[in-house]
Design an enzyme around this catalytic site. Structure first.
Site, mmCIF file in Angstrom:
data_model
loop_
_atom_site.group_PDB
_atom_site.id
_atom_site.type_symbol
_atom_site.label_atom_id
_atom_site.label_comp_id
_atom_site.label_asym_id
_atom_site.label_seq_id
_atom_site.Cartn_x
_atom_site.Cartn_y
_atom_site.Cartn_z
ATOM 1 C CG HIS A 426 -1.791 -1.130 1.002
ATOM 2 N ND1 HIS A 426 -2.929 -1.419 2.720
ATOM 3 C CD2 HIS A 426 -2.579 -2.394 0.109
ATOM 4 C CE1 HIS A 426 -3.378 -2.430 1.915
ATOM 5 N NE2 HIS A 426 -3.119 -2.915 0.763
HETATM 6 C C1 FAD Z 1 0.246 -7.264 -4.682
HETATM 7 C C2 FAD Z 1 -0.412 -5.502 -4.537
HETATM 8 C C3 FAD Z 1 -1.806 -6.356 -3.845
HETATM 9 C C4 FAD Z 1 -2.286 -4.960 -3.268
HETATM 10 N N1 FAD Z 1 -3.498 -5.433 -2.918
HETATM 11 C C5 FAD Z 1 -4.731 -4.702 -2.365
HETATM 12 C C6 FAD Z 1 -6.040 -5.260 -2.194
HETATM 13 O O1 FAD Z 1 -6.154 -6.294 -1.651
HETATM 14 N N2 FAD Z 1 -7.640 -4.198 -1.843
HETATM 15 C C7 FAD Z 1 -6.871 -3.175 -2.320
HETATM 16 O O2 FAD Z 1 -7.327 -2.109 -1.760
HETATM 17 N N3 FAD Z 1 -5.393 -2.217 -2.342
HETATM 18 C C8 FAD Z 1 -4.644 -3.449 -2.646
HETATM 19 N N4 FAD Z 1 -2.846 -2.909 -3.205
HETATM 20 C C9 FAD Z 1 -2.916 -1.414 -3.243
HETATM 21 C C10 FAD Z 1 -3.756 -1.384 -4.480
HETATM 22 O O3 FAD Z 1 -3.613 -1.538 -5.430
HETATM 23 C C11 FAD Z 1 -2.758 0.196 -4.687
HETATM 24 O O4 FAD Z 1 -2.342 1.053 -3.933
HETATM 25 C C12 FAD Z 1 -3.687 1.413 -5.736
HETATM 26 O O5 FAD Z 1 -4.187 -0.173 -6.579
HETATM 27 C C13 FAD Z 1 -2.772 2.116 -6.880
HETATM 28 O O6 FAD Z 1 -3.291 2.705 -7.942
HETATM 29 P P1 FAD Z 1 -2.629 3.742 -9.086
HETATM 30 O O7 FAD Z 1 -3.811 4.693 -9.801
HETATM 31 O O8 FAD Z 1 -1.745 5.037 -7.670
HETATM 32 O O9 FAD Z 1 -1.342 3.277 -9.003
HETATM 33 P P2 FAD Z 1 -1.449 2.001 -10.294
HETATM 34 O O10 FAD Z 1 -2.822 1.220 -10.075
HETATM 35 O O11 FAD Z 1 -0.100 1.604 -9.857
HETATM 36 O O12 FAD Z 1 -1.492 2.692 -11.956
HETATM 37 C C14 FAD Z 1 -0.230 2.861 -12.448
HETATM 38 C C15 FAD Z 1 -0.379 2.478 -13.916
HETATM 39 O O13 FAD Z 1 0.606 3.456 -14.660
HETATM 40 C C16 FAD Z 1 1.314 2.667 -15.597
HETATM 41 N N5 FAD Z 1 2.934 3.627 -15.697
HETATM 42 C C17 FAD Z 1 3.514 3.700 -15.169
HETATM 43 N N6 FAD Z 1 4.897 4.692 -14.915
HETATM 44 C C18 FAD Z 1 4.600 4.333 -16.607
HETATM 45 C C19 FAD Z 1 5.256 5.294 -17.935
HETATM 46 N N7 FAD Z 1 6.227 5.851 -17.354
HETATM 47 N N8 FAD Z 1 4.509 5.288 -18.875
HETATM 48 C C20 FAD Z 1 3.463 5.035 -19.501
HETATM 49 N N9 FAD Z 1 2.530 4.188 -18.168
HETATM 50 C C21 FAD Z 1 2.674 3.927 -16.656
HETATM 51 C C22 FAD Z 1 1.461 1.306 -14.507
HETATM 52 O O14 FAD Z 1 1.785 0.464 -15.619
HETATM 53 C C23 FAD Z 1 -0.290 1.444 -14.303
HETATM 54 O O15 FAD Z 1 -0.910 0.819 -15.241
HETATM 55 C C24 FAD Z 1 -2.333 -4.265 -3.635
HETATM 56 C C25 FAD Z 1 -1.163 -3.739 -3.902
HETATM 57 C C26 FAD Z 1 0.094 -4.421 -5.128
HETATM 58 C C27 FAD Z 1 0.754 -4.335 -5.620
#
Ligand code: FAD
Length: 505
Positions: A426
């Site tokens: 997280h």
């Molecule tokens: C293994 C795991 C288990 C988890 N389990 C849970 C759970 O059960 N419940 C819960 O609430 N949370 C859970 N989490 C946490 C939650 O999933 C994350 O906090 C949340 O999804 C983050 O969202 P975000 O939009 O910030 O980033 P992300 O969803 O990671 O999105 C970032 C996106 O940007 C893209 N990207 C990055 N850099 C670039 C670039 N330079 N150019 C183009 N694209 C790029 C990536 O490929 C990705 O698709 C978990 C996380 C992980 C890793």
């Protein structure tokens, strides 16, 4: 329902301009893009591929497999080891980390929403929008029912049943897996905007933001093909008058892109010979991850059905969250873990670039248990975990007769915490509201550039963050649409239908 147009051919988008370029088709990025598409044209640029048709993403029976085998540049989960030595993961696929995570869905508490200064009603509406599309009530598996009783036996009261709210006690949370075991990632939300207004460019890694000649305004982005097959750089621009670039690349990706674009602490940028656009000290700072401890409660590896978490125990004062999973240890064996995290750790860390290659992970240190408060909290957390693991229900179900010795003394618990600290995945921060972005999520010191994702959180929402990250994409999308409405009305009141100035009051 119709999915938006997806392509991995940069030529199909080059030369076109879009009202919004959303960088990163992840958890926040897809809900934001769907919302903006209701009125505007949106290009989503995602470094990974499509989640559709990939059983490791879509099928619950393969839960956790995507983390077993990762590679440097193409697997849907990208692994990284923080400088604390803790192994961690980030999503690299449309849907982002919602395509590789545990799928547990739980809203933030009212206190968290208040502290963030968000509009309560719009937060509620945004959660409901997400939930009506990708959240399901799980059917409890046998083990999850057992651990639920274990939580109650260990004193996590009251019992709140199926509940999406973050409330003290034991509850069944929502899930992005439906009853048939199919995962619904944030990518599914794209169907609910105006798919004909969205173009998704896959396998494209953004290198940096392009600015106008004065370096005061974002006008587009530079990207490369994610497979690294060529070093060719492509450019794509936003619509000239009001277009914006919005970074939604996650807690590692968004600070990384800002730094690569010359927005960050001058000394660090100078070290890498990156020309400084804005000297913004806090980019990459205030990184945080929730220290977690996981106990493997079955004695041996087995071959059980894999299970994401469905039940949570939330300690008094929201201090700790406990959950349990059946995880794969390899293709044929499983272990059962009961894990807990510190909900609001005090320790903070920092993210820096390792290189100017956007495909490489930046380097990050979270300083797990670095503060005394976090270490003390960890001792209490381990005691709670042991109560659950040693509860009658859990030990009876697992057939454990010879209970192991309890860890008890402070010194013993401290070294156990230090040696076994791990992550709940997280992690957050790096572009925190109030330091890197303002309350409208605009990057300080430059126009038409925002960040909307988990990197903006100073604190993770206490509970599992995915629900609030999904909500944030919708919430900020609605606010931007409203802003544009107001701007339009402003323009219309000033200009007559023929375009001549109106008399001012
Ligand atoms: C293994 C795991 C288990 C988890 N389990 C849970 C759970 O059960 N419940 C819960 O609430 N949370 C859970 N989490 C946490 C939650 O999933 C994350 O906090 C949340 O999804 C983050 O969202 P975000 O939009 O910030 O980033 P992300 O969803 O990671 O999105 C970032 C996106 O940007 C893209 N990207 C990055 N850099 C670039 C670039 N330079 N150019 C183009 N694209 C790029 C990536 O490929 C990705 O698709 C978990 C996380 C992980 C890793």
């Amino acid at each position: 329902m119709q999915m938006p147009y997806m392509t991995s051919d940069p030529k199909e988008v080059s030369g076109k301009s879009f009202d919004y370029i959303v960088v990163g088709g992840g958890t926040a990025g897809c809900s934001l893009a769907a919302t903006l598409s209701e009125k505007f044209s949106v290009l989503v640029i995602e470094r990974g591929g499509s989640p559709y048709g990939d059983p490791l993403v879509e099928e619950r029976k393969y839960f956790g497999y995507s983390l077993l085998k990762t590679d440097e540049y193409s697997s849907v989960a990208q692994s990284f080891i923080s400088r604390d030595g803790v192994e961690n993961y980030r999503g690299r696929v449309l849907g982002g980390s919602s395509a590789i995570n545990g799928g547990f869905y739980s809203r933030a508490s009212e206190e968290f929403v208040k502290k963030a200064g968000w509009d309560k009603d719009l937060v509620q509406d945004s959660y409901k929008w997400v939930e009506s599309k990708v959240v399901f009530m799980p059917e409890l598996s046998q083990w999850q029912s057992v651990v639920q009783f274990g939580f109650l036996e260990a004193g996590f009261y009251p019992y709140n049943g199926y509940n999406l709210e973050h409330t003290q006690g034991t509850k069944i949370g929502g899930s992005i897996y439906d009853q048939r075991g199919k995962r619904h990632t944030s990518a599914d939300l794209l169907e609910f905007g105006r798919p004909d207004h969205i173009t998704v460019l896959l396998y494209a890694t953004v290198k940096s933001v392009i600015f106008d000649g004065n370096k005061t305004r974002a006008v587009g982005v530079r990207f490369m093909k994610s497979d690294g097959s060529s070093s060719k750089s492509y450019k794509i621009h936003v619509e000239k008058h009001r277009g914006e670039v919005i970074l939604t690349a996650g807690a590692l990706g968004s600070p990384q892109i800002l730094l690569l674009s010359g927005i960050g602490p001058e000394d660090h940028l100078n070290d890498l010979n990156i020309p400084v656009v804005v000297n913004l000290r806090d980019v990459g700072r205030r990184m945080s991850d929730n220290p977690a401890i996981s106990l493997l409660v079955d004695r041996f590896s087995q071959n059980r059905t894999l299970e994401p978490p469905q039940v949570a125990a939330i300690a008094e004062g929201y201090k700790y969250i406990l959950e349990s999973e059946v995880l794969p240890t390899n293709i044929t064996t499983t272990r059962i873990s009961i894990a807990a995290k510190i909900a609001f750790p005090k320790s903070r860390g920092r993210l820096k670039l390792n290189s100017i290659n956007p495909r490489e992970n930046p380097s990050v240190k979270f300083n797990y248990l670095g503060s005394k408060e976090d270490l003390d909290a960890c001792l209490e957390m381990v005691l709670l975990l042991q109560h659950v693991a040693r509860s009658e229900t859990v030990t009876f179900y697992l057939g454990l007769q010879n209970r192991e010795k309890l860890l008890a003394g402070d010194e013993e618990l401290k070294s156990f915490c230090k040696d076994n600290v791990r992550t709940y995945y997280h992690y957050h921060g790096g572009c925190v509201v109030g330091s890197v972005v303002d309350e409208d999520y605009r990057v300080s010191g430059v126009k038409r550039l925002r960040v909307v994702d988990g990197s903006t959180f100073e604190e993770s929402p206490g509970t599992n963050p995915m629900a609030t990250v999904l909500m944030l994409g919708r919430y900020q999308g609605i606010r931007i649409l409203k802003e544009r409405e107001v701007e339009k009305e402003g323009d219309e009141s000033f200009l007559s239908p023929q375009g001549s100035p109106q008399p001012q009051p």
